[in-house]
Design a protein around this motif. Structure first.
Motif, PDB file in Angstrom:
ATOM      1  N   TYR A  79       0.700  -1.493   0.105  1.00 37.07           N
ATOM      2  CA  TYR A  79       0.320   0.054  -0.106  1.00 37.07           C
ATOM      3  C   TYR A  79       0.704   1.076   0.285  1.00 37.07           C
ATOM      4  CZ  TYR A  79      -4.022  -3.040   1.245  1.00 37.07           C
ATOM      5  OH  TYR A  79      -4.572  -4.376   1.476  1.00 37.07           O
ATOM      6  N   ARG A  80       2.006   1.165   0.605  1.00 38.59           N
ATOM      7  CA  ARG A  80       2.889   2.530   0.753  1.00 38.59           C
ATOM      8  C   ARG A  80       3.493   2.857  -1.218  1.00 38.59           C
ATOM      9  NH1 ARG A  80       5.350   4.975   5.007  1.00 38.59           N
ATOM     10  NH2 ARG A  80       4.266   3.128   6.171  1.00 38.59           N
ATOM     11  N   GLU A  81       3.792   1.358  -1.539  1.00 39.65           N
ATOM     12  CA  GLU A  81       4.637   1.856  -2.824  1.00 39.65           C
ATOM     13  C   GLU A  81       3.187   2.851  -3.766  1.00 39.65           C
ATOM     14  OE1 GLU A  81       5.290  -0.935  -0.994  1.00 39.65           O
ATOM     15  OE2 GLU A  81       6.864  -1.453  -1.278  1.00 39.65           O
ATOM     16  N   ALA A  82       1.988   1.505  -3.587  1.00 39.93           N
ATOM     17  CA  ALA A  82       0.793   2.033  -4.692  1.00 39.93           C
ATOM     18  C   ALA A  82       0.941   3.647  -4.119  1.00 39.93           C
ATOM     19  CB  ALA A  82      -0.350   1.381  -4.137  1.00 39.93           C
ATOM     20  N   SER A  83       0.292   4.532  -2.832  1.00 38.86           N
ATOM     21  CA  SER A  83       0.051   5.934  -2.734  1.00 38.86           C
ATOM     22  C   SER A  83       0.932   6.383  -2.950  1.00 38.86           C
ATOM     23  CB  SER A  83       0.104   5.434  -1.031  1.00 38.86           C
ATOM     24  OG  SER A  83      -0.529   7.129  -0.565  1.00 38.86           O
ATOM     25  N   GLU A  84       2.174   6.562  -3.170  1.00 36.75           N
ATOM     26  CA  GLU A  84       3.573   7.132  -2.967  1.00 36.75           C
ATOM     27  C   GLU A  84       3.513   6.998  -5.138  1.00 36.75           C
ATOM     28  OE1 GLU A  84       6.495   4.785  -2.217  1.00 36.75           O
ATOM     29  OE2 GLU A  84       6.981   5.884  -0.201  1.00 36.75           O
ATOM     30  N   ARG A  85       2.744   6.197  -6.081  1.00 30.17           N
ATOM     31  CA  ARG A  85       2.779   6.227  -7.128  1.00 30.17           C
ATOM     32  C   ARG A  85       2.030   7.211  -7.783  1.00 30.17           C
ATOM     33  NH1 ARG A  85       7.308   4.724  -8.703  1.00 30.17           N
ATOM     34  NH2 ARG A  85       8.013   2.798  -9.947  1.00 30.17           N
TER      35      ARG A  85
END
Length: 232
Positions: A79-85
């Protein structure tokens, strides 16, 4: 004339550079179509930085690659990577906000859950503020913002946030009512009516955790003072 030759040589170099850039863009388009989002992002990011005159055209492709990557991260529960993208895609192409808002907020909520679980209330405040910028009407995000304020020792601010969600009468002593207001919010997020709650809650059990189930989240927060554990 020497200067004219230099100018012509310069034009030739520019044309070759642009031709190569267009080929790179075309390759990136193929990579997006085949789901090779990380390769496309790397390729398009370099083009975006080196060809400011073509940023309008490049930004559209780059945002598509970033969204594709974000969607994959979301499916894999990263989720963290998704949010950043998602944030990067919106920064480059703001007009796509409405099309990705729900997915971005979903990923953001999972990140907020992790921050609350770890008791990182300062980061929770930052994250919730950013999520509210995207979806100011989202009550679960506002709940997390309230938790951050309560955890940072700002009970009056937290109480006001809870009051905006709980749909209960404003108490006369706002700061002293922050815990009860939070419980009313948690009841609201479960889909129940706060004034209709008749279930007796054991005080000792409540001091350990409160369980909140929403459509997308299973939240537990631990109360040792203000510390909480939030799991999804």
């Amino acid at each position: 004339h020497p200067n004219q030759r230099k100018y012509q040589q310069h034009l030739v170099v520019q044309e070759e550079t642009l031709r190569d850039a267009l080929q790179q863009e075309a390759r990136a388009t193929e990579e997006i179509a085949s789901g090779e989002y990380e390769r496309a992002i790397s390729r398009l990011t370099q083009l975006y930085e080196h060809f400011p005159d073509r940023r309008y055209e490049i930004s559209s492709k780059l945002s598509r690659a970033l969204i594709g990557s974000a969607d994959e991260f979301l499916q894999r529960k990263r989720y963290r990577e998704a949010s950043e993208r998602y944030r990067s895609a919106i920064a480059i192409e703001p007009r796509i906000l409405n099309s990705v808002k729900n997915r971005m907020v979903t990923s953001h909520l999972h990140v907020l859950s992790e921050l609350a679980r770890n008791g990182d209330f300062k980061s929770l405040e930052t994250g919730a503020t950013a999520a509210l910028d995207v979806d100011p009407a989202n009550e679960t995000v506002r709940y997390f913002y309230g938790l951050s304020q309560e955890g940072l020792g700002r009970p009056r601010v937290a109480a006001k946030e809870y009051l905006a969600i709980a749909r209960v009468r404003r108490p006369s002593k706002l700061e002293e009512s922050v815990v009860e207001l939070r419980k009313a919010v948690e009841t609201t997020l479960r889909g129940e009516r706060p004034e209709g709650r008749t279930v007796s809650v054991d005080t000792a059990r409540l001091s350990r955790y409160e369980h909140i189930q929403t459509e997308h989240f299973d939240i537990r927060h631990c109360n040792r003072g203000i510390a909480r554990e939030v799991a999804y």
